[in-house]
Enzyme design. Structure first.
Site, PDB file in Angstrom:
ATOM      1  N   ASN A   3       1.404   5.117  10.318  1.00  0.00           N
ATOM      2  CA  ASN A   3       0.617   5.643  11.455  1.00  0.00           C
ATOM      3  C   ASN A   3       1.096   4.974  12.736  1.00  0.00           C
ATOM      4  O   ASN A   3       1.689   3.902  12.699  1.00  0.00           O
ATOM      5  CB  ASN A   3      -0.882   5.330  11.251  1.00  0.00           C
ATOM      6  CG  ASN A   3      -1.138   3.853  11.014  1.00  0.00           C
ATOM      7  OD1 ASN A   3      -0.976   3.351   9.900  1.00  0.00           O
ATOM      8  ND2 ASN A   3      -1.498   3.156  12.064  1.00  0.00           N
ATOM      9  N   HIS A  41      -4.622  -9.471  -0.765  1.00  0.00           N
ATOM     10  CA  HIS A  41      -4.630  -9.575   0.701  1.00  0.00           C
ATOM     11  C   HIS A  41      -5.525 -10.723   1.153  1.00  0.00           C
ATOM     12  O   HIS A  41      -6.516 -11.044   0.498  1.00  0.00           O
ATOM     13  CB  HIS A  41      -5.128  -8.261   1.327  1.00  0.00           C
ATOM     14  CG  HIS A  41      -4.164  -7.121   1.188  1.00  0.00           C
ATOM     15  ND1 HIS A  41      -4.137  -6.334   0.072  1.00  0.00           N
ATOM     16  CD2 HIS A  41      -3.185  -6.676   2.011  1.00  0.00           C
ATOM     17  CE1 HIS A  41      -3.177  -5.423   0.220  1.00  0.00           C
ATOM     18  NE2 HIS A  41      -2.580  -5.605   1.384  1.00  0.00           N
ATOM     19  N   HIS A  51      -3.267  -0.035  -4.914  1.00  0.00           N
ATOM     20  CA  HIS A  51      -2.666  -1.257  -5.464  1.00  0.00           C
ATOM     21  C   HIS A  51      -3.031  -1.329  -6.939  1.00  0.00           C
ATOM     22  O   HIS A  51      -4.200  -1.474  -7.283  1.00  0.00           O
ATOM     23  CB  HIS A  51      -3.210  -2.491  -4.742  1.00  0.00           C
ATOM     24  CG  HIS A  51      -2.669  -2.659  -3.353  1.00  0.00           C
ATOM     25  ND1 HIS A  51      -1.672  -3.539  -3.048  1.00  0.00           N
ATOM     26  CD2 HIS A  51      -2.982  -2.043  -2.201  1.00  0.00           C
ATOM     27  CE1 HIS A  51      -1.395  -3.463  -1.753  1.00  0.00           C
ATOM     28  NE2 HIS A  51      -2.177  -2.559  -1.215  1.00  0.00           N
ATOM     29  N   HIS A 107      -7.569   4.581   5.733  1.00  0.00           N
ATOM     30  CA  HIS A 107      -6.746   4.106   4.616  1.00  0.00           C
ATOM     31  C   HIS A 107      -6.111   5.269   3.829  1.00  0.00           C
ATOM     32  O   HIS A 107      -5.000   5.164   3.323  1.00  0.00           O
ATOM     33  CB  HIS A 107      -7.600   3.226   3.693  1.00  0.00           C
ATOM     34  CG  HIS A 107      -6.843   2.526   2.608  1.00  0.00           C
ATOM     35  ND1 HIS A 107      -5.766   1.687   2.871  1.00  0.00           N
ATOM     36  CD2 HIS A 107      -6.984   2.532   1.266  1.00  0.00           C
ATOM     37  CE1 HIS A 107      -5.294   1.218   1.721  1.00  0.00           C
ATOM     38  NE2 HIS A 107      -6.010   1.720   0.731  1.00  0.00           N
ATOM     39  N   ALA A 142       2.781  -1.341   4.229  1.00  0.00           N
ATOM     40  CA  ALA A 142       2.474  -0.207   5.100  1.00  0.00           C
ATOM     41  C   ALA A 142       2.114  -0.798   6.451  1.00  0.00           C
ATOM     42  O   ALA A 142       1.468  -1.841   6.514  1.00  0.00           O
ATOM     43  CB  ALA A 142       1.289   0.562   4.540  1.00  0.00           C
ATOM     44  N   SER A 173       0.830  -1.212   0.000  1.00  0.00           N
ATOM     45  CA  SER A 173       0.000   0.000   0.000  1.00  0.00           C
ATOM     46  C   SER A 173       0.859   1.254   0.000  1.00  0.00           C
ATOM     47  O   SER A 173       1.716   1.414   0.858  1.00  0.00           O
ATOM     48  CB  SER A 173      -0.883   0.057   1.254  1.00  0.00           C
ATOM     49  OG  SER A 173      -1.739  -1.031   1.302  1.00  0.00           O
ATOM     50  N   MET A 187      -1.503  -6.083   7.570  1.00  0.00           N
ATOM     51  CA  MET A 187      -2.449  -7.114   7.084  1.00  0.00           C
ATOM     52  C   MET A 187      -1.889  -7.874   5.888  1.00  0.00           C
ATOM     53  O   MET A 187      -2.653  -8.338   5.030  1.00  0.00           O
ATOM     54  CB  MET A 187      -3.772  -6.450   6.691  1.00  0.00           C
ATOM     55  CG  MET A 187      -4.411  -5.627   7.786  1.00  0.00           C
ATOM     56  SD  MET A 187      -5.872  -4.783   7.188  1.00  0.00           S
ATOM     57  CE  MET A 187      -6.091  -3.554   8.494  1.00  0.00           C
ATOM     58  N   SER A 188      -0.581  -7.949   5.783  1.00  0.00           N
ATOM     59  CA  SER A 188      -0.010  -8.636   4.608  1.00  0.00           C
ATOM     60  C   SER A 188       1.279  -9.335   5.007  1.00  0.00           C
ATOM     61  O   SER A 188       1.538  -9.560   6.192  1.00  0.00           O
ATOM     62  CB  SER A 188       0.262  -7.612   3.496  1.00  0.00           C
ATOM     63  OG  SER A 188       1.291  -6.728   3.881  1.00  0.00           O
ATOM     64  N   TYR A 247      -7.593 -10.712   3.507  1.00  0.00           N
ATOM     65  CA  TYR A 247      -8.959 -10.269   3.847  1.00  0.00           C
ATOM     66  C   TYR A 247      -9.880 -10.198   2.629  1.00  0.00           C
ATOM     67  O   TYR A 247     -11.085 -10.027   2.768  1.00  0.00           O
ATOM     68  CB  TYR A 247      -8.943  -8.915   4.582  1.00  0.00           C
ATOM     69  CG  TYR A 247      -8.267  -7.781   3.844  1.00  0.00           C
ATOM     70  CD1 TYR A 247      -8.824  -7.224   2.711  1.00  0.00           C
ATOM     71  CD2 TYR A 247      -7.056  -7.259   4.303  1.00  0.00           C
ATOM     72  CE1 TYR A 247      -8.206  -6.190   2.030  1.00  0.00           C
ATOM     73  CE2 TYR A 247      -6.429  -6.229   3.643  1.00  0.00           C
ATOM     74  CZ  TYR A 247      -6.999  -5.698   2.510  1.00  0.00           C
ATOM     75  OH  TYR A 247      -6.377  -4.686   1.838  1.00  0.00           O
ATOM     76  N   GLU A 248      -9.309 -10.316   1.411  1.00  0.00           N
ATOM     77  CA  GLU A 248     -10.164 -10.315   0.219  1.00  0.00           C
ATOM     78  C   GLU A 248     -10.975 -11.612   0.109  1.00  0.00           C
ATOM     79  O   GLU A 248     -11.898 -11.713  -0.703  1.00  0.00           O
ATOM     80  CB  GLU A 248      -9.329 -10.092  -1.041  1.00  0.00           C
ATOM     81  CG  GLU A 248      -8.753  -8.683  -1.130  1.00  0.00           C
ATOM     82  CD  GLU A 248      -7.759  -8.528  -2.268  1.00  0.00           C
ATOM     83  OE1 GLU A 248      -8.048  -8.952  -3.393  1.00  0.00           O
ATOM     84  OE2 GLU A 248      -6.650  -7.989  -2.010  1.00  0.00           O
TER      85      GLU A 248
HETATM   86  N1  HPA Z   1      -2.823  -1.742  11.253  1.00  0.00           N
HETATM   87  C1  HPA Z   1      -2.920  -2.671  10.281  1.00  0.00           C
HETATM   88  N2  HPA Z   1      -2.537  -2.455   9.046  1.00  0.00           N
HETATM   89  C2  HPA Z   1      -2.003  -1.262   8.746  1.00  0.00           C
HETATM   90  C3  HPA Z   1      -1.880  -0.248   9.714  1.00  0.00           C
HETATM   91  C4  HPA Z   1      -2.317  -0.506  11.041  1.00  0.00           C
HETATM   92  O1  HPA Z   1      -2.236   0.336  11.947  1.00  0.00           O
HETATM   93  N3  HPA Z   1      -1.308   0.819   9.077  1.00  0.00           N
HETATM   94  C5  HPA Z   1      -1.101   0.441   7.799  1.00  0.00           C
HETATM   95  N4  HPA Z   1      -1.530  -0.806   7.587  1.00  0.00           N
END
Ligand code: HPA
Length: 270
Positions: free
Chosen positions: A233, A92, A70, A245, A122, A38, A209-210, A94-95
């Site tokens: 973040n 991902h 993406h 996002h 990310a 991402s 998440m990856s 989660y898809e």
């Molecule tokens: N959590 C999960 N996935 C992420 C985050 C997060 O804080 N930031 C970017 N991808």
């Protein structure tokens, strides 16, 4: 090119995707796969002009990525004497397409000859020193996705899932790089503050998440793995703000040029 892929197992499907890849790119053997997560997509341009750019959907077993940020493109680029495959966007977990779909690009690259897999993502940071825009080397992972790309008695060793040798190369290129433990959640919801407290207790430094399933598949295939998170973040509950996002993408975008240079230098030094 349409070929019949019905009835193939995930490894045969990857082998057939690798054959189409070789045809489309006119590169028989690729050496390195770089997966851009991402917000990392603009980093692809740092590698210079692509010899070929194709849409992943041209290859058997791939589907278009569902997530903003993406692009679903694959580039073949020559860096020094290496043929580098750049995957812009990933599938991902989660898809809901399953773990084999998540790691299909890694398996395809390995079937195409790749011995080095660079996974970027990310991530949220549990370390307040790592402000948005900070790249962090992944030194180990905690897989909380509940999934694995391995089926059956495939007892893959993951003692050094992220190669120390490759981390040392990255640190030579960028001496200030720090290391952290990446904790992978299924998503797509971000974590709760209670889950972040759990990750902290477990020793995790980054959340995302990856990456975790891809690194397992890469090790299964015998490739060395380098993982780099771009902190976008502070983890949930740490900043007093909510997560979104767009913020993740914006942090990626503003760091992309620096990240691109870092990746190219690492690949040049492999
Ligand atoms: N959590 C999960 N996935 C992420 C985050 C997060 O804080 N930031 C970017 N991808």
């Amino acid at each position: 090119m349409s070929i019949d892929t019905e009835g193939l197992d995930p490894y045969q499907l990857a082998a057939s995707a690798a054959r189409v890849l070789a045809k489309e790119t006119k590169v028989v053997h690729h050496d390195v796969l770089v997966v851009l997560g991402s917000g990392w997509t603009p980093a692809a341009d740092a590698f210079g002009p692509a010899s070929t750019e194709i849409s992943v959907t041209e290859l058997p077993g791939f589907s278009a990525p569902a997530v903003a940020g993406h692009s679903g493109k694959l580039r073949s680029v020559r860096v020094g004497n290496l043929n580098v495959l750049i995957q812009m966007g990933r599938t991902h977990y989660y898809e809901g397409k399953g773990a084999h779909a998540v790691v299909h690009a890694v398996r395809t690259a390995i079937a195409a000859g790749v011995k080095t897999v660079v996974l970027t993502n990310a991530a949220g940071s549990l370390n307040p020193k790592w402000v948005p825009g900070t790249p962090v080397l992944i030194k180990d992972q905690i897989n909380l996705t509940g999934g694995t790309p391995l089926v059956g008695a495939r007892f893959v060793d993951v003692t050094e899932i992220y190669s120390k040798r490759l981390r040392n190369i990255a640190k030579q290129v960028s001496p200030n790089l720090e290391e952290g433990i990446y904790t992978a959640f299924h998503g797509p919801q971000y974590e709760t503050p209670a889950e972040i407290a759990m990750v902290r207790a477990m020793g995790g430094d980054l959340v995302g998440m990856s990456t975790a399933l891809e690194s397992i598949a890469a090790r299964e295939g015998g490739a060395e793995v380098l993982g780099i998170s771009l902190v976008t973040n502070l983890a949930a509950g740490m900043s007093g703000e909510t997560l979104n996002h767009e913020e993740v993408l914006a942090a990626g975008k503003s760091a992309a040029e620096t990240m691109g240079k870092l990746l190219v230098e690492v690949v040049r030094n492999l």
